[in-house]
Design a protein around this motif. Structure first.
Motif, short mmCIF file in Angstrom:
data_model
loop_
_atom_site.label_atom_id
_atom_site.label_comp_id
_atom_site.label_asym_id
_atom_site.label_seq_id
_atom_site.Cartn_x
_atom_site.Cartn_y
_atom_site.Cartn_z
N HIS A 289 37.95 38.55 50.54
CA HIS A 289 37.82 38.15 49.14
C HIS A 289 38.90 37.13 48.81
O HIS A 289 40.04 37.27 49.21
N ILE A 290 38.52 36.13 48.05
CA ILE A 290 39.49 35.14 47.58
C ILE A 290 39.01 34.62 46.24
O ILE A 290 37.79 34.55 46.00
N GLY A 291 39.92 34.31 45.35
CA GLY A 291 39.48 33.81 44.06
C GLY A 291 40.64 33.59 43.11
O GLY A 291 41.81 33.78 43.46
N LEU A 292 40.27 33.16 41.90
CA LEU A 292 41.24 32.93 40.83
C LEU A 292 41.05 34.00 39.77
O LEU A 292 39.93 34.26 39.32
N CYS A 293 42.13 34.59 39.37
CA CYS A 293 42.09 35.68 38.40
C CYS A 293 41.74 35.16 37.00
O CYS A 293 42.26 34.14 36.55
N SER A 294 40.88 35.89 36.31
CA SER A 294 40.64 35.70 34.88
C SER A 294 41.49 36.73 34.14
O SER A 294 41.14 37.91 34.09
N VAL A 295 42.59 36.28 33.60
CA VAL A 295 43.56 37.19 32.99
C VAL A 295 42.90 38.05 31.91
O VAL A 295 43.11 39.27 31.83
N GLN A 296 42.07 37.41 31.06
CA GLN A 296 41.47 38.13 29.95
C GLN A 296 40.61 39.30 30.42
O GLN A 296 40.53 40.33 29.74
N TYR A 297 39.99 39.18 31.57
CA TYR A 297 39.12 40.24 32.08
C TYR A 297 39.93 41.46 32.52
O TYR A 297 39.49 42.60 32.35
N GLU A 298 41.11 41.21 33.09
CA GLU A 298 41.92 42.30 33.63
C GLU A 298 42.81 42.97 32.59
O GLU A 298 43.23 44.11 32.78
N LEU A 299 43.10 42.28 31.49
CA LEU A 299 44.12 42.77 30.56
C LEU A 299 43.81 44.10 29.86
O LEU A 299 44.73 44.90 29.67
N PRO A 300 42.58 44.39 29.45
CA PRO A 300 42.38 45.66 28.74
C PRO A 300 42.89 46.87 29.52
O PRO A 300 43.59 47.73 28.96
N ALA A 301 42.57 46.95 30.79
CA ALA A 301 43.05 48.08 31.60
C ALA A 301 44.56 48.02 31.77
O ALA A 301 45.26 49.05 31.67
N LEU A 302 45.10 46.83 31.99
CA LEU A 302 46.53 46.71 32.26
C LEU A 302 47.38 47.05 31.03
O LEU A 302 48.46 47.66 31.16
N LEU A 303 46.92 46.66 29.86
CA LEU A 303 47.66 46.99 28.64
C LEU A 303 47.74 48.51 28.45
O LEU A 303 48.78 49.05 28.08
N GLN A 304 46.64 49.19 28.71
CA GLN A 304 46.63 50.64 28.57
C GLN A 304 47.51 51.31 29.62
O GLN A 304 48.26 52.25 29.32
N LEU A 305 47.42 50.84 30.86
CA LEU A 305 48.24 51.42 31.93
C LEU A 305 49.72 51.19 31.68
O LEU A 305 50.55 52.06 31.95
N THR A 306 50.06 50.02 31.15
CA THR A 306 51.46 49.71 30.86
C THR A 306 51.98 50.54 29.70
O THR A 306 53.08 51.12 29.77
N ALA A 307 51.19 50.62 28.64
CA ALA A 307 51.62 51.41 27.48
C ALA A 307 51.78 52.88 27.83
O ALA A 307 52.65 53.57 27.28
N ALA A 308 50.99 53.35 28.80
CA ALA A 308 51.07 54.75 29.22
C ALA A 308 52.15 55.00 30.27
O ALA A 308 52.38 56.15 30.66
N GLY A 309 52.80 53.94 30.73
CA GLY A 309 53.85 54.08 31.73
C GLY A 309 53.36 54.19 33.15
O GLY A 309 54.15 54.42 34.07
N ARG A 310 52.07 53.97 33.38
CA ARG A 310 51.53 54.03 34.75
C ARG A 310 51.89 52.78 35.54
O ARG A 310 51.97 52.81 36.77
N LEU A 311 52.05 51.67 34.86
CA LEU A 311 52.53 50.43 35.47
C LEU A 311 53.81 50.00 34.75
O LEU A 311 53.93 50.18 33.53
N ARG A 312 54.74 49.40 35.49
CA ARG A 312 56.00 48.93 34.91
C ARG A 312 56.20 47.46 35.27
O ARG A 312 56.96 47.12 36.17
N PRO A 313 55.51 46.57 34.57
CA PRO A 313 55.64 45.14 34.90
C PRO A 313 57.07 44.63 34.79
O PRO A 313 57.47 43.74 35.56
N GLU A 314 57.83 45.17 33.87
CA GLU A 314 59.21 44.71 33.68
C GLU A 314 60.08 44.96 34.89
O GLU A 314 61.15 44.35 35.05
N ALA A 315 59.64 45.83 35.80
CA ALA A 315 60.44 46.16 36.98
C ALA A 315 60.60 44.98 37.93
O ALA A 315 61.49 45.00 38.77
N VAL A 316 59.75 43.97 37.82
CA VAL A 316 59.85 42.82 38.73
C VAL A 316 60.78 41.75 38.18
O VAL A 316 61.11 40.79 38.90
N VAL A 317 61.22 41.88 36.92
CA VAL A 317 62.09 40.87 36.32
C VAL A 317 63.50 41.04 36.87
O VAL A 317 64.09 42.13 36.79
#
Length: 349
Positions: A289-317
């Motif tokens: 598989h190869i492609g370009l991400c559509s951010v808008q398509y992925e964001l609904p799940a990611l916002l919920q996972l981040t708000a719930a603490g399942r993902l920690r995007p800030e950890a890469v900063v």
């Protein structure tokens, strides 16, 4: 306004650009409170830009506050705290309406759909940013998600999630992540969130391997990662996620998966003649598989996972710097100095 611009190979300038104007009746002006430097920006910095010329604003990762809004912009208000999706769509065609902006029917070229790649869209590493078709290209941020997490959610986290989702990671899978920059580190988090039993991390830089280990990955400490992966897993991996885009790392991804392995490439490659090993792929029954991400398509799940603490995007900063230090930040990021991973810039410093 103050902004960062491309001045030539290995040359980013900090200086003045004209204040943006509203880009149409459905557009918005965002006062940028934080901007990020992405690995894709290094293509431009190295002189391998997506468009010719110099003097244009750079960057495609920004969060901020809406300060001006066109009368036809829907679902938003002046004063809203928003995330600027790195991929911009027309907000009108069928693909954009469902969030698949990478397949926008009205602006099919990537350079027209991403900020800061040339003259088509302005750079996001600026104090103010004009956002076209704001209803589809801005996303309101919940209070629970801070600016540093939000910056990673503009591009890096969605790209990583897209890679993992396309590879169909399932509970119990073994996963190898190749390239442990911000996208790769978010790929580690994504794989675990999808149920991976083991995640191995491959990168030439020791401190990036250490960061991956802090997130639960098993660093591959070898000059021969193909052999090391097979020894660690007792065979090939179920999935390989490639976040570099180099010929060697794509080849490695194909080689480390086992029979019916799944490879997902989101590293940006500009090689139009990649030597794909067709016989090996056929024998393995490889999924590629190869492609370009559509951010808008992925964001609904990611916002919920981040708000719930399942993902920690800030950890890469890893670094927070004033935008006035942008030229040094680019040099540091390109040279991998000072254990840099993800730089967040303050446009007002």
């Amino acid at each position: 306004m103050k902004a960062l611009t491309y001045a030539g190979p290995q040359a980013i300038s900090f200086g003045e650009l004209d204040d943006p104007v509203l880009p149409g009746p459905d557009g918005a002006i965002v006062r940028v409170t934080a901007a990020g430097i992405c690995g894709s920006d290094l293509h431009i910095y190295a002189g391998h830009g997506f468009t010719p010329g110099t003097g244009y604003g750079v960057g495609h990762e920004a969060v901020g506050e809406i300060v001006e809004l066109g009368p036809q912009a829907h679902g938003l208000s002046v004063g809203d705290r928003v995330l600027v999706a790195a991929s911009a769509g027309c907000d009108r065609c069928g693909n954009c309406r469902v969030g698949v902006v990478a397949a926008c029917e009205r602006q099919p070229l990537p350079v027209d759909a991403c900020y800061g790649l040339g003259g088509s869209l302005p750079g996001a590493q600026a104090q103010l940013l004009a956002v076209p078709h704001a209803g589809g290209n801005l996303v309101r941020l919940p209070e629970a998600i801070g600016d540093e997490a939000a910056i990673v959610l503009t591009d890096n986290a969605p790209t990583a999630w897209y890679a993992a989702r396309r590879a169909r990671i399932a509970p119990g899978d073994t996963v190898v992540v190749i390239g442990l920059g911000p996208v790769g580190l978010m790929a580690v988090q994504s794989a675990f969130a999808m149920g991976a039993a083991r995640v191995l991390g491959v990168d030439l830089v020791a401190d990036r391997r250490a960061r991956a280990a802090e997130l639960g990955a098993e660093p591959v400490e070898s000059d021969d990662p193909k052999t090391a992966v097979r020894e660690m897993l007792g065979g090939g991996a179920d999935v390989a996620l490639e976040a570099v885009g180099a010929d060697a790392t794509i080849k490695l991804a194909i080689s480390v998966v086992g029979h019916r392995g799944r490879v997902s490439v989101v590293g940006v490659s500009q090689n139009r003649a990649y030597p794909f090993h067709m016989p090996l792929a056929q024998v393995k029954e490889l999924e590629f598989h190869i492609g370009l991400c559509s951010v808008q398509y992925e964001l609904p799940a990611l916002l919920q996972l981040t708000a719930a603490g399942r993902l920690r995007p800030e950890a890469v900063v890893s670094h927070r710097m004033p935008m006035s230090a942008g030229p040094d930040a680019y040099r540091m990021f390109a040279d991998r100095d000072d254990k840099v991973c993800k730089v967040v810039l303050d446009p007002w410093q």
